[in-house]
Design an enzyme around this catalytic site. Structure first.
Site, short mmCIF file in Angstrom:
data_model
loop_
_atom_site.label_atom_id
_atom_site.label_comp_id
_atom_site.label_asym_id
_atom_site.label_seq_id
_atom_site.Cartn_x
_atom_site.Cartn_y
_atom_site.Cartn_z
CG HIS A 195 -3.67 -15.11 25.80
ND1 HIS A 195 -3.77 -14.04 26.67
CD2 HIS A 195 -3.90 -14.61 24.57
CE1 HIS A 195 -4.06 -12.94 25.98
NE2 HIS A 195 -4.14 -13.26 24.70
CD GLU A 196 -4.00 -16.98 20.88
OE1 GLU A 196 -4.84 -16.88 19.98
OE2 GLU A 196 -3.49 -16.00 21.43
CG HIS A 230 -8.37 -14.36 22.59
ND1 HIS A 230 -8.84 -13.13 23.00
CD2 HIS A 230 -7.02 -14.24 22.53
CE1 HIS A 230 -7.80 -12.31 23.19
NE2 HIS A 230 -6.69 -12.96 22.92
CD GLU A 250 -4.77 -9.58 23.84
OE1 GLU A 250 -3.78 -10.09 24.38
OE2 GLU A 250 -5.46 -10.19 23.02
#
Ligand code: ZN
Length: 265
Positions: free
Chosen positions: A136-137, A140, A194
């Protein structure tokens, strides 16, 4: 006087006019800095943030844990590069920050990552769940959200930036962008960002051989953690609409990637 002021502000205003970009999902992003500027500034911010932690003896204290996190992130990076080949030139790096009460993780532009021991231990995170957090990071960073959040930080402190632009002082601009790069990992992401990171993250993790079910269990554990206090991670990663439901609905699409990766191991 007015003329002087106008001539000072003109370059800055031109800078603002060109400040628009489109995300991988077609969303318009406010862009006051280019991705390369975000990468350079993040590299500087990473050093600035880690130096005091290193002095306090808080980095990579547990060799087994460091090895575990590095093994997981290495596999994720391979998949990230397949998705965006130009990120091969990024100086990817991950550090484990020994703060037992901090439930957090982040990835700056250019692949500069950190995960806190609090996240791993308080969540009793499995390898699959660590892969989901870091996937997920990384997403980004892949979707250029760092530059977008830096732009938001800069737009709210225009004065600092304007001084750098007007005086054309590279040092001043660099210092201001490094501050913005640090702010970028401390400010909340938008819910749209997100959703993008959730969608890309679960795919990277599945292709790297980590269970997509862990994306659901991770956010469930996160919601329960913190003893009544919102974990740092949740304050910078606000829940998009129906996060759990959306992630769950992606699992069937992700299973072939996951199974293929597992059978190759
Ligand atoms: Zn996020």
């Amino acid at each position: 006087m007015a003329l002087v002021l106008r001539s000072l502000l003109l370059p800055f205003m031109c800078f603002l006019i060109t400040a628009c970009a489109v995300s991988p999902t077609g969303r318009k992003q406010l862009m006051l800095v280019s991705e390369q500027q975000a990468i350079d500034a993040s590299s500087e911010a990473y050093v600035q943030m880690l130096a005091p932690l290193e002095k306090q003896g808080k980095l990579d204290n547990d060799p087994a844990l460091t090895q575990r996190v590095q093994t997981i992130t290495k596999k994720l990076i391979v998949e990230a590069i397949k998705l965006r080949p130009e990120t091969r030139s990024w100086e990817w790096n991950v550090k484990i920050i020994d703060e037992p009460d901090t439930i957090n993780a982040w990835c700056m532009a250019g692949g500069k990552m950190a995960i806190y021991t609090g996240l791993i231990n308080k969540l009793s995170a499995t390898d699959d769940e660590i892969a989901q957090v870091m996937g997920h990071e990384i997403s980004h960073a892949l979707a250029n959200h760092t530059a977008e959040r830096m732009s938001v930080a800069m737009a709210s402190s225009l004065g600092v930036l304007a001084v750098g632009v007007i005086t054309d002082s590279r040092a001043t601009t660099m210092a201001a962008t490094a501050v913005a790069a640090k702010l970028a990992i401390e400010l909340p992401n938008s819910r749209t960002s997100e959703s993008e990171a959730d969608r890309i993250g679960i795919e990277i993790a599945a292709k790297a051989g980590y269970s997509p079910y862990a994306a659901v269990s991770l956010w469930q554990k996160m919601a329960k953690a913190g003893n009544g206090k919102t974990p740092e991670f949740l304050s910078t990663h606000p829940a998009p609409e129906n996060r759990e439901q959306v992630l769950r609905s992606l699992i069937p699409q992700m299973m072939p990637y996951y199974e293929k990766a597992r059978s190759n191991n």
